[in-house]
Design a protein around this motif. Sequence first.
Motif, PDB file in Angstrom:
ATOM      1  N   HIS A  11      17.320  39.467  78.572  1.00 32.82           N
ATOM      2  CA  HIS A  11      16.333  39.156  77.540  1.00 32.82           C
ATOM      3  C   HIS A  11      16.817  38.027  76.640  1.00 32.82           C
ATOM      4  O   HIS A  11      16.030  37.155  76.251  1.00 32.82           O
ATOM      5  N   ALA A  12      18.103  38.044  76.295  1.00 31.15           N
ATOM      6  CA  ALA A  12      18.653  37.007  75.416  1.00 31.15           C
ATOM      7  C   ALA A  12      18.518  35.624  76.048  1.00 31.15           C
ATOM      8  O   ALA A  12      18.267  34.637  75.347  1.00 31.15           O
ATOM      9  N   SER A  13      18.665  35.553  77.361  1.00 28.94           N
ATOM     10  CA  SER A  13      18.563  34.257  78.048  1.00 28.94           C
ATOM     11  C   SER A  13      17.178  33.641  77.882  1.00 28.94           C
ATOM     12  O   SER A  13      17.017  32.420  77.926  1.00 28.94           O
ATOM     13  N   GLU A  14      16.161  34.484  77.677  1.00 24.13           N
ATOM     14  CA  GLU A  14      14.796  33.997  77.490  1.00 24.13           C
ATOM     15  C   GLU A  14      14.580  33.443  76.082  1.00 24.13           C
ATOM     16  O   GLU A  14      13.601  32.734  75.845  1.00 24.13           O
ATOM     17  N   TYR A  15      15.467  33.770  75.160  1.00 19.04           N
ATOM     18  CA  TYR A  15      15.364  33.299  73.780  1.00 19.04           C
ATOM     19  C   TYR A  15      16.527  32.380  73.422  1.00 19.04           C
ATOM     20  O   TYR A  15      16.886  32.249  72.251  1.00 19.04           O
ATOM     21  N   LEU A  16      17.093  31.760  74.437  1.00 20.67           N
ATOM     22  CA  LEU A  16      18.239  30.880  74.242  1.00 20.67           C
ATOM     23  C   LEU A  16      17.850  29.451  74.569  1.00 20.67           C
ATOM     24  O   LEU A  16      17.264  29.180  75.628  1.00 20.67           O
ATOM     25  N   ASN A  17      18.158  28.530  73.677  1.00 20.14           N
ATOM     26  CA  ASN A  17      17.898  27.118  73.949  1.00 20.14           C
ATOM     27  C   ASN A  17      18.751  26.632  75.118  1.00 20.14           C
ATOM     28  O   ASN A  17      19.723  27.280  75.515  1.00 20.14           O
ATOM     29  N   GLU A  18      18.408  25.475  75.647  1.00 24.61           N
ATOM     30  CA  GLU A  18      18.998  24.980  76.896  1.00 24.61           C
ATOM     31  C   GLU A  18      20.524  24.978  76.882  1.00 24.61           C
ATOM     32  O   GLU A  18      21.157  25.407  77.844  1.00 24.61           O
ATOM     33  N   ASP A  19      21.131  24.508  75.826  1.00 20.17           N
ATOM     34  CA  ASP A  19      22.594  24.458  75.742  1.00 20.17           C
ATOM     35  C   ASP A  19      23.159  25.600  74.893  1.00 20.17           C
ATOM     36  O   ASP A  19      24.273  25.504  74.374  1.00 20.17           O
ATOM     37  N   GLY A  20      22.396  26.666  74.776  1.00 15.93           N
ATOM     38  CA  GLY A  20      22.804  27.774  73.924  1.00 15.93           C
ATOM     39  C   GLY A  20      23.867  28.659  74.548  1.00 15.93           C
ATOM     40  O   GLY A  20      24.183  28.557  75.738  1.00 15.93           O
ATOM     41  N   LYS A  21      24.406  29.557  73.732  1.00 19.61           N
ATOM     42  CA  LYS A  21      25.444  30.480  74.182  1.00 19.61           C
ATOM     43  C   LYS A  21      25.160  31.890  73.664  1.00 19.61           C
ATOM     44  O   LYS A  21      24.596  32.068  72.588  1.00 19.61           O
ATOM     45  N   ILE A  22      25.575  32.863  74.465  1.00 21.40           N
ATOM     46  CA  ILE A  22      25.581  34.259  74.037  1.00 21.40           C
ATOM     47  C   ILE A  22      27.047  34.627  73.830  1.00 21.40           C
ATOM     48  O   ILE A  22      27.870  34.424  74.722  1.00 21.40           O
ATOM     49  N   VAL A  23      27.371  35.155  72.666  1.00 20.56           N
ATOM     50  CA  VAL A  23      28.769  35.479  72.379  1.00 20.56           C
ATOM     51  C   VAL A  23      28.876  36.939  71.948  1.00 20.56           C
ATOM     52  O   VAL A  23      28.328  37.335  70.919  1.00 20.56           O
ATOM     53  N   PHE A  24      29.584  37.722  72.756  1.00 18.57           N
ATOM     54  CA  PHE A  24      29.876  39.108  72.407  1.00 18.57           C
ATOM     55  C   PHE A  24      31.270  39.159  71.789  1.00 18.57           C
ATOM     56  O   PHE A  24      32.266  38.900  72.480  1.00 18.57           O
ATOM     57  N   PHE A  25      31.333  39.477  70.512  1.00 19.69           N
ATOM     58  CA  PHE A  25      32.616  39.563  69.845  1.00 19.69           C
ATOM     59  C   PHE A  25      33.148  40.996  69.844  1.00 19.69           C
ATOM     60  O   PHE A  25      32.392  41.958  69.781  1.00 19.69           O
ATOM     61  N   ASP A  26      34.469  41.101  69.907  1.00 20.15           N
ATOM     62  CA  ASP A  26      35.169  42.377  69.701  1.00 20.15           C
ATOM     63  C   ASP A  26      34.736  43.485  70.653  1.00 20.15           C
ATOM     64  O   ASP A  26      34.361  44.586  70.250  1.00 20.15           O
ATOM     65  N   ILE A  27      34.798  43.183  71.946  1.00 17.22           N
ATOM     66  CA  ILE A  27      34.573  44.201  72.975  1.00 17.22           C
ATOM     67  C   ILE A  27      35.873  44.986  73.149  1.00 17.22           C
ATOM     68  O   ILE A  27      36.955  44.403  73.222  1.00 17.22           O
ATOM     69  N   ILE A  28      35.783  46.307  73.215  1.00 16.38           N
ATOM     70  CA  ILE A  28      36.980  47.123  73.401  1.00 16.38           C
ATOM     71  C   ILE A  28      37.531  46.912  74.802  1.00 16.38           C
ATOM     72  O   ILE A  28      36.819  47.055  75.797  1.00 16.38           O
ATOM     73  N   ASP A  29      38.812  46.575  74.907  1.00 19.69           N
ATOM     74  CA  ASP A  29      39.481  46.360  76.186  1.00 19.69           C
ATOM     75  C   ASP A  29      40.137  47.671  76.625  1.00 19.69           C
ATOM     76  O   ASP A  29      41.076  48.140  75.972  1.00 19.69           O
ATOM     77  N   PRO A  30      39.658  48.299  77.712  1.00 19.22           N
ATOM     78  CA  PRO A  30      40.233  49.594  78.121  1.00 19.22           C
ATOM     79  C   PRO A  30      41.700  49.497  78.509  1.00 19.22           C
ATOM     80  O   PRO A  30      42.420  50.497  78.486  1.00 19.22           O
ATOM     81  N   ARG A  31      42.168  48.291  78.845  1.00 24.90           N
ATOM     82  CA  ARG A  31      43.567  48.119  79.232  1.00 24.90           C
ATOM     83  C   ARG A  31      44.496  48.216  78.030  1.00 24.90           C
ATOM     84  O   ARG A  31      45.688  48.518  78.179  1.00 24.90           O
ATOM     85  N   LEU A  32      43.952  47.953  76.840  1.00 25.97           N
ATOM     86  CA  LEU A  32      44.790  47.918  75.644  1.00 25.97           C
ATOM     87  C   LEU A  32      44.453  49.007  74.637  1.00 25.97           C
ATOM     88  O   LEU A  32      45.286  49.365  73.799  1.00 25.97           O
TER      89      LEU A  32
END
Length: 238
Positions: free
Chosen positions: A136-157
Motif C-alpha cells: 500500500h505504501a508503494s502506491e503513495y510513494l513518489n517516484e524517487d521516494g523511500k520507505i524506511v522502517f526504523f528500529d526493527i527488533i533483531d532476533p539475533r541480538l
Amino acid sequence: METAFNKPKFSWQEYFSDKKKGGHRYSTEEFLFKEAREKLFHLRGGRSLLDFGCGAGELLIYYVPNYERIVGADFSSSMLFEAEKKMWQQNYKNVDLILADDETIWEKLSLPFDRITATAVVQYLTPQQIDAFIRHASEYLNEDGKIVFFDIIDPRLYSLWKMGWFSQNFKLWKTLPKTGFGLLRQTSAILKNRPRDIIGDAYSPYFIEQIAIDNGFKMEYVKSMYYEYRYHAILSRN
C-alpha cells in the motif's frame, strides 16, 4: 466461565489505547534530539513525509522543521493527543495528525509522499501486515521516494540484550535465573493469550528484505546507533 475457546483475542490497539509515551530508551530532550538526528540522516531529505506510528510525537516534533508537508498517524488516540499538544506548543502548521491503523491509514490519504517511515512499528505487525503495508505504501510513494522502517527488533541480538550481554557488568551465571524466568513468562503468556514478549515480534533483516524484493524494492540494512538489538531497513525502488 472463560475457557480457552472464548478468551478475548489480545489487541495491540487496546494495549496502547491509554499510553502517553512512545517507549524510547530515554525521554530527555537531549536523547530524543540525537535519535531524531540519526533518523533524519537515513531519511536523507525529501519534501513530504508520512510518519506512521508517530506515537506521542517525540520524534515527529524534530522531523517537522525539515519538511514542507508532514502527516503523523497512530492508532492510539491518547498518543495522538500528546503529539497534538507538542505541535500546538511549537505552533507548527505543516503537520496533520490522523487516527488510523495499518489498514485504515491509506483510505485517509490524498497525496503521495517522498518518504514514508515507521519507527518501532514492525514488531507489532504480522508478516502479512508487513507485506500489505509495503504494498500500500508503494502506491503513495513518489517516484524517487523511500520507505524506511526504523528500529526493527533483531532476533539475533535481542536475546543477548535481554541476558545483559551488552552490559559492562555481564556475568553468565547471573543470566541463568533470568532465562528460566523468561521461559515461565512465555509459557504463561501463551496460556493467557498474551504476547510472549510485550515488546513485540522480532524479524531478521533477511526476512524483511525478501518481502521488500517481492514488492519491487531493494533494501539497505543499517544498525541502530542507540538500541543495540535493533536495525533500520531502508527501502527504495529497484
